[in-house]
Scaffold this active site. Structure first.
Site, PDB file in Angstrom:
ATOM      1  N   TYR A  91       0.823  -1.215   0.000  1.00 28.72           N
ATOM      2  CA  TYR A  91       0.000   0.000   0.000  1.00 28.72           C
ATOM      3  C   TYR A  91       0.854   1.262   0.000  1.00 28.72           C
ATOM      4  O   TYR A  91       0.404   2.330  -0.383  1.00 28.72           O
ATOM      5  CB  TYR A  91      -0.941   0.028   1.207  1.00 28.72           C
ATOM      6  CG  TYR A  91      -2.033  -1.039   1.197  1.00 28.72           C
ATOM      7  CD1 TYR A  91      -2.147  -1.927   0.136  1.00 28.72           C
ATOM      8  CD2 TYR A  91      -2.934  -1.151   2.234  1.00 28.72           C
ATOM      9  CE1 TYR A  91      -3.120  -2.898   0.125  1.00 28.72           C
ATOM     10  CE2 TYR A  91      -3.929  -2.115   2.230  1.00 28.72           C
ATOM     11  CZ  TYR A  91      -4.008  -2.999   1.177  1.00 28.72           C
ATOM     12  OH  TYR A  91      -4.983  -3.962   1.175  1.00 28.72           O
ATOM     13  N   LYS A 101       3.608 -15.383   3.107  1.00 30.65           N
ATOM     14  CA  LYS A 101       3.545 -16.194   1.874  1.00 30.65           C
ATOM     15  C   LYS A 101       4.983 -16.492   1.492  1.00 30.65           C
ATOM     16  O   LYS A 101       5.457 -16.129   0.409  1.00 30.65           O
ATOM     17  CB  LYS A 101       2.791 -15.385   0.805  1.00 30.65           C
ATOM     18  CG  LYS A 101       2.471 -16.142  -0.461  1.00 30.65           C
ATOM     19  CD  LYS A 101       1.386 -17.190  -0.303  1.00 30.65           C
ATOM     20  CE  LYS A 101       1.160 -17.922  -1.606  1.00 30.65           C
ATOM     21  NZ  LYS A 101       0.312 -19.112  -1.469  1.00 30.65           N
ATOM     22  N   ASP A 156      -2.941 -18.156   2.435  1.00 32.16           N
ATOM     23  CA  ASP A 156      -4.107 -18.828   1.828  1.00 32.16           C
ATOM     24  C   ASP A 156      -4.682 -19.865   2.790  1.00 32.16           C
ATOM     25  O   ASP A 156      -5.909 -19.990   2.931  1.00 32.16           O
ATOM     26  CB  ASP A 156      -3.752 -19.453   0.463  1.00 32.16           C
ATOM     27  CG  ASP A 156      -2.366 -20.082   0.443  1.00 32.16           C
ATOM     28  OD1 ASP A 156      -1.607 -19.896   1.412  1.00 32.16           O
ATOM     29  OD2 ASP A 156      -2.039 -20.773  -0.542  1.00 32.16           O
ATOM     30  N   ASP A 172      -5.321  -6.526   6.129  1.00 30.51           N
ATOM     31  CA  ASP A 172      -6.529  -5.812   5.712  1.00 30.51           C
ATOM     32  C   ASP A 172      -7.639  -6.830   5.425  1.00 30.51           C
ATOM     33  O   ASP A 172      -8.774  -6.714   5.894  1.00 30.51           O
ATOM     34  CB  ASP A 172      -6.177  -5.011   4.442  1.00 30.51           C
ATOM     35  CG  ASP A 172      -7.242  -3.991   4.069  1.00 30.51           C
ATOM     36  OD1 ASP A 172      -8.211  -3.839   4.839  1.00 30.51           O
ATOM     37  OD2 ASP A 172      -7.099  -3.365   3.010  1.00 30.51           O
ATOM     38  N   ASP A 201     -10.877  -8.349   8.278  1.00 27.67           N
ATOM     39  CA  ASP A 201     -12.307  -8.281   7.916  1.00 27.67           C
ATOM     40  C   ASP A 201     -12.936  -9.669   7.967  1.00 27.67           C
ATOM     41  O   ASP A 201     -14.056  -9.841   8.438  1.00 27.67           O
ATOM     42  CB  ASP A 201     -12.490  -7.706   6.508  1.00 27.67           C
ATOM     43  CG  ASP A 201     -12.670  -6.191   6.538  1.00 27.67           C
ATOM     44  OD1 ASP A 201     -12.377  -5.586   7.589  1.00 27.67           O
ATOM     45  OD2 ASP A 201     -13.102  -5.626   5.510  1.00 27.67           O
TER      46      ASP A 201
END
Ligand code: NAD
Length: 388
Positions: A173, A222, A254, A278, A282
């Site tokens: 980001y 990852k 994942d 992020d 959620d």
């Protein structure tokens, strides 16, 4: 046996003067007075914040602390008054405080403004100005609200109590981004980059928090594909050596996305980078059933933090007195725990919320059959009553 001395100063409800702050300590270095900057914001923000302050004052009375609030403008209300979402005075007063409580910002009135003039800029601006690099998002499923959980009852029989610790100021980001021409046409890129220091400081936060919980950290990355994840994991393993009482486990992102809906009870603290966090925060929060229940905190290198509900300004229900204040009130409990080290006081708020829910009181967003529906102010009153 401690003797206290107090300097009190009353602040007006408008933007005050940062010079007015004084640090007040009890003899022996134990702090009793806390300066809190309050950015109530827009929509339901001021409604839920009013209840939050009543609850904090109840805690102050019970445990002998003074919370001194300075109300400052941020978001749409600041645009209306000053023509900008985050006036410098708001930043100054937040910086001069021990912590910041934020309601919510935004609303349809300001939807047509250009991106850099919108109310939400206040949030990004504050995070940047205050150096808030650690985002804490708890996902706790209250026993009394198990019905609201979208997962099968057997999957949450052991309860859910997850704290996602997300790095907030690095990664893709904030990395280099741009466009370039290739044989396949125009291409765009966003660079994922993390330095050792950035990983170290967020990892320490996660382990410090785990120490106060079930002492288990799941590091999510990852590393089978990303070089940045390989460096991330190496640093996490180094830092973990300083916390031998905390168990460290690694999980690929994942797999973590699957495990959160398959067996959420296995998680305590989830540590991860900005974009993975992020998405995962959620996902984790959805198991709690309602946005009105979700607290959050953003911390910097010191004990300073900004505490806010995860939801927005809910313009559709603003002014109706029906918004759920619990997320905001639980954010204040996080402030007591993480910024002020007042664990007993934080427990008192969390236990009162749990008891109010157990006794069947609900705001409209978490209402179910056979329960008693109450409004924002009554929910605040009930929580105060149970604290008492
Ligand atoms: P929202 O979170 O405000 O509302 C989504 C839905 O959840 C609405 O139906 C709302 O009524 C409900 N809801 C939210 N909080 C609730 C509460 N405490 N009690 C009961 N119901 C609640 O999201 P949105 O509608 O996408 O955004 C509305 C405005 O808020 C926009 O301007 C957006 O930019 C802003 N926003 C601000 C923040 C923030 O201040 N941190 C976060 C997200 C969105």
């Amino acid at each position: 046996g401690f003797k206290s001395f107090c300097i009190t100063k009353t602040f007006s409800l408008s933007v005050g003067n940062a010079q007015g702050f004084k640090k007040i300590y009890l003899k022996g270095g134990i702090k009793m007075n806390y300066k809190i900057a309050v950015v109530a914001g827009d929509g339901i923000g001021p409604e839920v914040m009013e209840q939050n302050i009543l609850v904090l004052n109840e805690i102050g009375k019970k445990f002998g602390h003074t919370f001194e609030y300075t109300h400052v403008l941020g978001g749409g209300c600041a645009i209306d008054k000053y023509g900008e979402p985050l006036p410098q005075e708001t930043i100054d007063i937040c910086k001069a405080s021990d912590s910041v409580l934020l309601g919510a910002v935004g609303g349809w009135q300001w939807d047509n403004l250009p991106g850099d003039k919108r109310p939400e800029r206040a949030l990004l601006g504050l995070r940047g100005a205050l150096g808030l690099y650690a985002n804490l998002r708890p996902a706790t499923l209250h026993d009394a609200l198990k019905d609201a959980c979208p997962l099968k009852p057997e999957l949450v029989a052991d309860g859910v109590d997850i704290m996602v610790v997300r790095e907030l100021t690095g990664g893709m980001y904030f990395g280099e981004k741009g466009r370039k021409q290739t044989d396949m046409g125009e291409a765009a890129y966003d660079v994922e980059q993390y330095s050792e220091k950035e990983v170290e400081r967020i990892t320490r936060k996660a382990f410090e928090i785990a120490r106060k919980r079930k002492k288990h950290v799941t590091n999510v990355d990852k590393q089978n594909v990303l070089e940045s994840s390989r460096l991330w994991r190496k640093v996490v393993e180094e830092v973990a050596k300083d916390y031998p009482e905390v168990t460290l486990e690694h999980m690929l992102v994942d797999n973590c996305a699957m495990q959160l809906v398959k067996d959420p009870a296995q998680f305590d603290v989830v540590l991860t980078e900005n974009m993975f966090g992020d998405i995962l925060s959620d996902e984790a929060s959805m198991v709690t059933g309602s946005i009105g229940m979700l607290a959050s905190a953003s911390l910097n290198d010191t004990k300073f933090g900004l505490y806010e509900p995860s939801g927005g300004s809910a313009p559709d229900i603003a002014g109706k007195g029906i918004a759920n204040p619990i997320a905001t009130i639980l954010s204040a409990a996080m402030m007591l725990r993480f910024s002020f080290d007042l664990d007993k006081e934080a427990d008192a708020i969390e236990n009162a919320v749990a008891a109010v829910l157990k006794d069947g009181y609900r705001t409209i967003d978490i209402m179910s059959e056979g329960k008693e529906q109450i409004g924002t102010a009554q929910m605040g009153d009930k929580i105060c009553e149970y604290i008492k």
